[in-house]
Design an enzyme around this catalytic site. Sequence first.
Site, short mmCIF file in Angstrom:
data_model
loop_
_atom_site.label_atom_id
_atom_site.label_comp_id
_atom_site.label_asym_id
_atom_site.label_seq_id
_atom_site.Cartn_x
_atom_site.Cartn_y
_atom_site.Cartn_z
CE LYS A 1 -3.90 -2.29 0.40
NZ LYS A 1 -5.01 -2.20 -0.55
CG HIS B 1 -10.67 -6.28 -4.89
ND1 HIS B 1 -11.84 -6.34 -4.15
CD2 HIS B 1 -9.73 -5.77 -4.05
CE1 HIS B 1 -11.61 -5.88 -2.93
NE2 HIS B 1 -10.35 -5.54 -2.84
#
Length: 355
Positions: A156, A287
Amino acid sequence: MPISDAKVLTGRQKPMTEVAMLFAEVTTEHGLVGLGFSYSKRAGGPAQFAHAREVAPVLVGEDPNDIARLWTKLVWAGASVGRSGAATQAIAALDNALWDLKGKRAGLSLSKLLGAHHDSVRCYNTSGGFLHTPIGGVLDNATRSIEAGLGGIKIKVGQPDGALDLARVKALREHVGDDFPIMVDANQQWDRATAIRMGRALEEFDLVWIEEPLDAYDAVGHADLAARLDTPIASGEMLTSVREHKELIDARSVDIVQPDAPRIGGITQFMRLLALADEAGLDLAPHFAMELHVHLASTYPRQPWVEHFEWLEPLFNERIQIADGRMIVPSAAGIGLTLSDRVTGWTVADDLVTE
């Protein structure tokens, strides 16, 4: 442990502490059972459950083979709340269950039922790269993922201080070497100017993609970014219909489409989207929900990526096999999942429709 990404650090969301799961079982008059699921992070689970409970009765007495028609019937049963968002996420659990049932009736895995191009698919880990984890922990997680056979690492980014992001990416690249695939995910937290600056600064790290650099619905901004950067742009996980994805595809906003089958209405809608993405020449990286997406990704003509999240593993008795950077597509009939005793004990309601 609460999970934090850039949305938390910018104050837009609280740390994630749970994933709400919606399970659906569709039973035939001969006793065969199809199992499907959907999910919601942070909020929305009760809404999905309530909507599924309202519309599910329209399936009673229907031929479970007619899945596309039944998807439309379920949409019209709840037409006043629309064809995206919580409504289609609720329908997804039922749609997935119908496909699982069809695979079981045919004696084929979902992959083979739909038409497989691959018996295994590339896979990468995300769960070890969240922003609440110090960089030392991220590197340790990367080592464990590589030793477990995973083929890529995503971390991230999107912190208010971009220098911190660059330092983390640099450390990961040095740790895994120049040739190992790495990706980054900004979780929609950059504006257009920041995305350009950060995208250019990230070019040196030879990323597989930059994910969600902008608001998920900013088709124009994504298209401009994709045209100006060498690094591919990926997005789509937050979209909740084929129509929303089509806007990105038509605008050439992404190089890699990232649909989520439970979010866009289930397998029926996912396969519609794959046809559009293939026609546009896009790559695929679904996802979350690897237990479902490993089957769906295997039907894509190009080499897809599947996201490895171990979070749902306690819910099922089965485990996906990984070797040499790839997930092995399960061969059991249907989706190939059975609920663990643990999750059966958590079931909130059962036998909602019995007649």
